[in-house]
Design a protein around this motif. Structure first.
Motif, PDB file in Angstrom:
ATOM      1  N   LYS A   1      29.320  35.215 115.884  1.00 34.16           N
ATOM      2  CA  LYS A   1      27.963  34.743 116.446  1.00 34.16           C
ATOM      3  C   LYS A   1      28.073  33.433 116.864  1.00 34.16           C
ATOM      4  O   LYS A   1      27.497  32.969 117.882  1.00 34.16           O
ATOM      5  CB  LYS A   1      26.721  35.220 115.621  1.00 34.16           C
ATOM      6  N   ASP A   2      28.352  32.360 115.697  1.00 37.00           N
ATOM      7  CA  ASP A   2      28.549  30.895 116.146  1.00 37.00           C
ATOM      8  C   ASP A   2      29.414  30.875 117.435  1.00 37.00           C
ATOM      9  O   ASP A   2      29.029  30.107 118.128  1.00 37.00           O
ATOM     10  CB  ASP A   2      29.021  30.534 114.909  1.00 37.00           C
TER      11      ASP A   2
ATOM     12  N   SER B   1      29.234  36.451 111.463  1.00 42.16           N
ATOM     13  CA  SER B   1      28.794  34.966 111.434  1.00 42.16           C
ATOM     14  C   SER B   1      29.448  34.162 112.280  1.00 42.16           C
ATOM     15  O   SER B   1      28.975  33.383 113.073  1.00 42.16           O
ATOM     16  CB  SER B   1      28.295  34.336 110.032  1.00 42.16           C
TER      17      SER B   1
ATOM     18  N   LYS C   1      26.719  23.129 111.298  1.00 43.70           N
ATOM     19  CA  LYS C   1      25.398  23.980 111.109  1.00 43.70           C
ATOM     20  C   LYS C   1      24.854  23.962 109.815  1.00 43.70           C
ATOM     21  O   LYS C   1      24.059  24.052 109.562  1.00 43.70           O
ATOM     22  CB  LYS C   1      25.676  25.498 111.875  1.00 43.70           C
TER      23      LYS C   1
ATOM     24  N   HIS D   1      21.396  23.030 107.750  1.00 41.19           N
ATOM     25  CA  HIS D   1      20.341  24.325 107.558  1.00 41.19           C
ATOM     26  C   HIS D   1      20.016  24.640 108.723  1.00 41.19           C
ATOM     27  O   HIS D   1      18.715  24.939 109.026  1.00 41.19           O
ATOM     28  CB  HIS D   1      19.530  23.710 106.564  1.00 41.19           C
ATOM     29  N   ALA D   2      20.922  24.729 109.899  1.00 43.08           N
ATOM     30  CA  ALA D   2      20.479  25.228 111.218  1.00 43.08           C
ATOM     31  C   ALA D   2      21.094  26.568 111.246  1.00 43.08           C
ATOM     32  O   ALA D   2      21.810  27.034 110.589  1.00 43.08           O
ATOM     33  CB  ALA D   2      21.142  24.472 112.117  1.00 43.08           C
ATOM     34  N   SER D   3      20.326  27.421 112.477  1.00 42.53           N
ATOM     35  CA  SER D   3      20.797  28.788 112.824  1.00 42.53           C
ATOM     36  C   SER D   3      21.950  28.521 113.957  1.00 42.53           C
ATOM     37  O   SER D   3      22.565  27.664 114.240  1.00 42.53           O
ATOM     38  CB  SER D   3      19.490  29.326 113.652  1.00 42.53           C
ATOM     39  N   SER D   4      22.626  29.948 114.038  1.00 43.40           N
ATOM     40  CA  SER D   4      23.397  30.149 115.264  1.00 43.40           C
ATOM     41  C   SER D   4      23.105  29.553 116.421  1.00 43.40           C
ATOM     42  O   SER D   4      23.796  29.033 117.116  1.00 43.40           O
ATOM     43  CB  SER D   4      24.013  31.433 114.859  1.00 43.40           C
ATOM     44  N   LYS D   5      21.733  30.025 116.706  1.00 45.11           N
ATOM     45  CA  LYS D   5      21.197  29.346 118.011  1.00 45.11           C
ATOM     46  C   LYS D   5      21.245  27.824 118.261  1.00 45.11           C
ATOM     47  O   LYS D   5      21.221  27.266 119.444  1.00 45.11           O
ATOM     48  CB  LYS D   5      19.866  29.990 118.237  1.00 45.11           C
ATOM     49  N   TRP D   6      21.193  27.216 117.158  1.00 48.29           N
ATOM     50  CA  TRP D   6      21.225  25.572 117.325  1.00 48.29           C
ATOM     51  C   TRP D   6      22.532  25.296 117.895  1.00 48.29           C
ATOM     52  O   TRP D   6      22.677  24.221 118.374  1.00 48.29           O
ATOM     53  CB  TRP D   6      20.906  25.245 115.824  1.00 48.29           C
TER      54      TRP D   6
ATOM     55  N   ASN E   1      27.655  31.586 120.377  1.00 49.56           N
ATOM     56  CA  ASN E   1      26.588  30.761 120.900  1.00 49.56           C
ATOM     57  C   ASN E   1      27.206  29.559 121.388  1.00 49.56           C
ATOM     58  O   ASN E   1      26.569  28.787 122.342  1.00 49.56           O
ATOM     59  CB  ASN E   1      25.656  30.588 119.676  1.00 49.56           C
TER      60      ASN E   1
END
Length: 82
Positions: free
Chosen positions: A53-54, A50, A4, A8-13, A57
């Motif tokens: 959250k990852d 964090s 991730k 440079h991606a988000s947790s939703k990625w 997801n």
């Protein structure tokens, strides 16, 4: 393994990428390998919040489980909360 921070991606990625691999697996159990640090260029560890959250997801994306890499930089997580 899902990098991730390197993208440079988000947790939703993580959810999106996990779903893609699960779909392509033809029924195989997919475990998501999560980066426990910001990126290969920033080795600062991710916070507990964090990482959870990852991990959540990844589970929402269909992962059978989650593994952490670069474990020495992470805090212990209570995976029973997933």
């Amino acid at each position: 393994m899902i990098y991730k921070g390197n993208y440079h991606a988000s947790s939703k990625w993580i959810k999106k990428i996990t779903k893609k691999f699960v779909k392509q697996s033809k029924g195989a159990k997919i475990w998501a390998g999560l980066q426990t640090y910001k990126s290969d260029w920033n080795l600062k560890k991710l916070s507990y919040k964090s990482l959870m959250k990852d991990a959540k997801n990844a589970k929402k994306g269909g992962a059978a489980g989650v593994v952490l890499f670069r474990f020495g930089l992470s805090e212990l997580l209570n995976f029973k909360k997933l």
